[in-house]
Design a protein around this motif. Sequence first.
Motif, mmCIF file in Angstrom:
data_model
loop_
_atom_site.group_PDB
_atom_site.id
_atom_site.type_symbol
_atom_site.label_atom_id
_atom_site.label_comp_id
_atom_site.label_asym_id
_atom_site.label_seq_id
_atom_site.Cartn_x
_atom_site.Cartn_y
_atom_site.Cartn_z
ATOM 1 N N GLY A 100 -13.841 -2.401 -4.945
ATOM 2 C CA GLY A 100 -12.888 -2.618 -6.024
ATOM 3 C C GLY A 100 -11.431 -2.668 -5.595
ATOM 4 N N THR A 101 -11.180 -2.483 -4.304
ATOM 5 C CA THR A 101 -9.827 -2.590 -3.778
ATOM 6 C C THR A 101 -9.838 -3.576 -2.615
ATOM 7 O OG1 THR A 101 -10.131 -0.753 -2.231
ATOM 8 C CG2 THR A 101 -9.243 -0.210 -4.422
ATOM 9 N N ASP A 141 -13.614 -9.029 -1.881
ATOM 10 C CA ASP A 141 -13.937 -7.604 -1.738
ATOM 11 C C ASP A 141 -15.296 -7.475 -1.058
ATOM 12 O OD1 ASP A 141 -14.034 -4.873 -1.946
ATOM 13 O OD2 ASP A 141 -14.349 -4.834 -4.118
ATOM 14 N N GLN A 181 -1.306 -2.994 -7.782
ATOM 15 C CA GLN A 181 -0.356 -3.126 -6.675
ATOM 16 C C GLN A 181 -0.216 -4.584 -6.243
ATOM 17 O OE1 GLN A 181 -2.441 -0.285 -4.154
ATOM 18 N NE2 GLN A 181 -0.623 1.043 -4.124
ATOM 19 N N SER A 205 -5.815 0.524 1.542
ATOM 20 C CA SER A 205 -6.277 -0.508 0.619
ATOM 21 C C SER A 205 -5.286 -0.622 -0.538
ATOM 22 C CB SER A 205 -7.681 -0.191 0.103
ATOM 23 O OG SER A 205 -7.680 1.016 -0.612
ATOM 24 N N THR A 225 -4.727 -1.869 -4.703
ATOM 25 C CA THR A 225 -5.393 -2.055 -5.994
ATOM 26 C C THR A 225 -4.920 -3.353 -6.632
ATOM 27 O OG1 THR A 225 -3.651 -0.953 -7.245
ATOM 28 C CG2 THR A 225 -5.415 0.453 -6.332
ATOM 29 N N ALA A 226 -5.593 -3.736 -7.704
ATOM 30 C CA ALA A 226 -5.202 -4.941 -8.434
ATOM 31 C C ALA A 226 -3.790 -4.795 -8.999
ATOM 32 C CB ALA A 226 -6.204 -5.220 -9.550
ATOM 33 N N ASP A 250 0.849 -1.190 0.000
ATOM 34 C CA ASP A 250 0.000 0.000 0.000
ATOM 35 C C ASP A 250 0.889 1.246 0.000
ATOM 36 O OD1 ASP A 250 -2.006 1.874 0.296
ATOM 37 O OD2 ASP A 250 -2.368 1.417 2.414
ATOM 38 N N GLU A 252 -7.571 -9.234 -10.509
ATOM 39 C CA GLU A 252 -8.843 -8.534 -10.277
ATOM 40 C C GLU A 252 -9.893 -9.497 -9.734
ATOM 41 O OE1 GLU A 252 -9.305 -6.932 -14.204
ATOM 42 O OE2 GLU A 252 -8.391 -5.017 -13.645
#
Length: 169
Positions: free
Chosen positions: A56-57, A51, A26, A21, A23-24, A15, A44
């Motif tokens: 979405g994160t 999730d 990361q 959070s 992301t995809a 992060d 994803e």
Amino acid sequence: MENRAILQEWFDRVDSEKSGSITAVQLKTALGVGNLEFPLSVVEQMIRMHDFDRNGTMSFEEFVALNKFLLKVQHAFSDLERGRGFLVPDDVFEALVKIGFMLDSPAFYSVCESFDQSKNGKFRLDDFISICIFLQSARNLFHSFDTAKQGRVTLDLNQFVYCKYDSII
């Protein structure tokens, strides 16, 4: 608890924006550092699977849930790879059963064909994880339609289109 502290440390490094959070992109990068290469679409899907707040994160708690799933998958793989670094289809079937996925032969061989990236019948850990992510996502989607918990569903065209669309995004 120590394992949770290690996970928190790892999560905090990934992060990079300190948003709480990841992301995809990361998560994909971090998995790649650990020699686990996945298409962004699979990463994803990993996030969508856990999730819980549907933003979405992946929060830390969602990451802990994903880690638990991935450890279960990794242990099933390790128990059967016999130092080769890959599983053959019979091993994949046995490992899937250990995890709790019971597929008939046509479904199993269709999945194997779809996820055998090199088309040589050898499934590396990342291939096997991709199979398990797909099957868990399919199971979750199936259960959302199997409201009577009978193991069978009837779909109208709209529901089928939703299922097909959801499986490709």
